[in-house]
Structures are given as C-alpha cells and as structure tokens.
Design a protein around this motif. Structure first.
Motif, short mmCIF file in Angstrom:
data_model
loop_
_atom_site.label_atom_id
_atom_site.label_comp_id
_atom_site.label_asym_id
_atom_site.label_seq_id
_atom_site.Cartn_x
_atom_site.Cartn_y
_atom_site.Cartn_z
N SER A 143 1.09 -1.18 -0.04
CA SER A 143 -0.37 0.43 -0.05
C SER A 143 0.91 1.07 -0.11
O SER A 143 0.75 2.20 -0.92
CB SER A 143 -1.40 -0.41 1.52
OG SER A 143 -0.14 -0.14 2.31
N ILE A 144 2.14 0.67 0.95
CA ILE A 144 2.67 2.30 0.82
C ILE A 144 3.12 3.01 -0.44
O ILE A 144 3.63 3.52 -1.39
CB ILE A 144 4.20 2.87 1.46
CG1 ILE A 144 3.42 2.85 3.29
CG2 ILE A 144 5.14 3.50 1.14
CD1 ILE A 144 4.85 2.92 4.21
N LEU A 145 4.07 2.00 -1.13
CA LEU A 145 4.42 1.99 -2.73
C LEU A 145 3.23 2.57 -3.44
O LEU A 145 3.11 2.76 -4.56
CB LEU A 145 5.06 0.23 -3.54
CG LEU A 145 6.15 -0.41 -2.19
CD1 LEU A 145 6.73 -1.65 -2.84
CD2 LEU A 145 7.72 0.76 -2.67
N GLU A 146 2.27 1.15 -3.65
CA GLU A 146 0.44 2.45 -4.52
C GLU A 146 0.77 3.70 -4.10
O GLU A 146 0.00 4.20 -5.05
CB GLU A 146 -0.67 1.25 -4.70
CG GLU A 146 -0.40 -0.36 -4.56
CD GLU A 146 -1.14 -1.40 -3.58
OE1 GLU A 146 -1.05 -2.26 -4.64
OE2 GLU A 146 -1.85 -0.88 -2.76
N ALA A 147 0.52 3.81 -2.72
CA ALA A 147 0.05 5.23 -2.77
C ALA A 147 1.12 6.07 -3.58
O ALA A 147 0.75 7.20 -4.32
CB ALA A 147 0.75 5.77 -1.17
N MET A 148 3.02 5.87 -3.39
CA MET A 148 3.57 6.29 -4.22
C MET A 148 3.56 7.06 -5.20
O MET A 148 3.29 7.72 -6.13
CB MET A 148 5.11 6.41 -3.48
CG MET A 148 4.94 6.73 -2.25
SD MET A 148 7.22 5.88 -1.32
CE MET A 148 8.03 5.48 -2.93
N ALA A 149 3.84 4.91 -5.91
CA ALA A 149 3.05 4.83 -7.61
C ALA A 149 1.34 6.47 -8.29
O ALA A 149 1.88 6.72 -9.03
CB ALA A 149 2.37 3.72 -7.90
N SER A 150 0.72 6.79 -7.01
CA SER A 150 -0.24 7.39 -7.11
C SER A 150 0.02 8.55 -7.20
O SER A 150 -1.15 9.91 -6.81
CB SER A 150 -1.56 6.94 -6.09
OG SER A 150 -1.52 5.43 -6.21
N GLY A 151 1.57 9.45 -6.83
CA GLY A 151 1.42 10.26 -6.45
C GLY A 151 1.53 11.08 -5.01
O GLY A 151 1.65 12.09 -5.07
N LEU A 152 1.34 10.41 -4.41
CA LEU A 152 0.76 11.02 -2.71
C LEU A 152 2.10 10.62 -1.57
O LEU A 152 3.05 9.76 -1.92
CB LEU A 152 -0.48 9.35 -1.56
CG LEU A 152 -1.42 10.00 -2.74
CD1 LEU A 152 -2.09 8.50 -1.35
CD2 LEU A 152 -2.12 10.40 -3.57
N PRO A 153 2.07 11.31 -0.88
CA PRO A 153 2.63 12.04 0.45
C PRO A 153 2.18 10.84 1.17
O PRO A 153 1.44 10.36 0.66
CB PRO A 153 3.04 12.80 0.56
CG PRO A 153 1.26 13.48 -0.09
CD PRO A 153 1.22 13.18 -0.78
N VAL A 154 3.24 10.48 1.70
CA VAL A 154 2.75 9.12 2.91
C VAL A 154 2.84 9.25 4.37
O VAL A 154 4.31 9.55 4.77
CB VAL A 154 4.01 7.67 2.52
CG1 VAL A 154 3.19 6.40 3.51
CG2 VAL A 154 3.25 7.13 1.49
N ILE A 155 2.41 8.95 5.26
CA ILE A 155 2.50 9.26 6.95
C ILE A 155 2.37 8.08 6.92
O ILE A 155 1.33 7.29 7.53
CB ILE A 155 1.66 10.50 7.55
CG1 ILE A 155 1.88 11.55 6.71
CG2 ILE A 155 2.11 10.18 8.85
CD1 ILE A 155 0.76 12.51 6.72
#
Length: 191
Positions: A143-155
């Motif tokens: 899910s962290i990789l998918e968030a980054m692939a979607s351009g989202l910053p991660v907390i």
C-alpha cells in the motif's frame, strides 16, 4: 531465506542463522501505472485547496494503526474543517472501529470496505495523503508503494522494511508509533 526487510535479516543473523539471507521488496500492482492517465485526466481527482482527503487502506487491525489514524483525524478536525478520511479494508477491528467512530461522533469518514483493482487505484488517485501508522512487524507494505505510485505523500512509522527505503521529508513523513498527537508538526505541512 527470503525476508521483506533488512531488520528481519539482522534478526535472523542475531539468532545464529548462518545460511544466505536475501532481503527483497514488494511491488505495486501494475494497474496503478495502467490507470494513471485515466484518473489524472478525470474530474474524479479530488486534489483541491477546498478539501483534503486522507486514505487509510489496510487490514483493519489495532496493530495496523487504525485507532491512531482515527485519533489523528479527529485531532486534525479541530483545526481543519476541510478534511475527509477514507478507510478501506476489512479485518477483526472493523466493527469496533465503526463503533468508535459512532461513539465519538467523528464526521467526514467514509468506510469503503474491501477494495481491489481499479476501485483501489481510484481510492488512491482520489486521495491527497496516505496514512499507515502501523506498529505491526511490517515487511514492505504494498500500500505504501501504491500510494507513492499514485503520487501521494505517505505518513507512516519506521517499522520493518519501511525504514530500508523511506526518505522522511521526501516521500512523506515518519511519525512516532502509538502517539497520534505527537507528529512534530509534520502533518500540518501537508494541510
């Protein structure tokens, strides 16, 4: 032995394991790259200055940080009226988390249930920030990789394989585990 993070390789070595250990990583579902233009070019993308959408997508379990996500969101609502939290997933704490939301009267939360494929990609692309305040012995959460692939910053927290690659301040922010109100002012820089 194949492991999902350097921490696990080090732990095996400390136990006296002498055979080769290969730390590997996980990958984002290719659907995120195939659908990127579909969601980037559509009106469904909710990035605007008027509303910020946070996404928690995981098994709904205490150790995955569901209550820390809810407490953080509730605290943020005291300062920001323009935020929304989407929760995607199922798990043993889902009913208790729903009861917690209702008991505390937390508003602007959408429970998406289990989502996969295009629905999951859409949830990421419609969000602005991804939350995973886990204190579970994570490998490297897809899910962290998918968030980054979607351009989202991660907390997130620095558990397991996350700390092997995550650059605090560049990819998002690492926050202390089990302490939703102590974020060193980091969340505010996204809002």
């Amino acid at each position: 032995m194949i492991v999902l993070g350097k921490e696990f390789a080090d732990q095996l070595k400390s136990y006296g394991y002498k055979n080769p250990i290969l730390p590997i990583t996980t990958v984002a579902d290719p659907i995120f790259f195939k659908l990127k233009n579909k969601f980037d070019d559509s009106d469904s993308k909710k990035v605007s200055k008027n509303e910020i959408t946070l996404l928690f997508l995981s098994r709904i379990e205490r150790v995955k940080g569901i209550y820390e996500a809810l407490e953080s969101f509730e605290a943020l609502q005291q300062s920001y009226t323009n935020i929304k939290l989407k929760i995607a997933g199922t798990g043993g704490e889902l009913a208790a988390a729903e009861a917690y939301i209702n008991k505390r009267g937390i508003q602007n939360i959408e429970l998406l249930g289990w989502i996969t494929g295009e629905g999951k990609a859409k949830a990421f692309y419609e969000s602005d920030i991804y939350l995973l305040p886990s204190y579970h012995g994570e490998g490297l959460p897809c899910s962290i990789l998918e968030a980054m692939a979607s351009g989202l910053p991660v907390i997130s927290t620095d558990v397991g394989g996350i700390k092997d690659f995550f650059e605090d301040g560049k990819m998002g922010y690492i926050v202390p585990m089990k302490n939703p109100k102590k974020n060193n002012g980091k969340v505010n820089s996204f809002t």
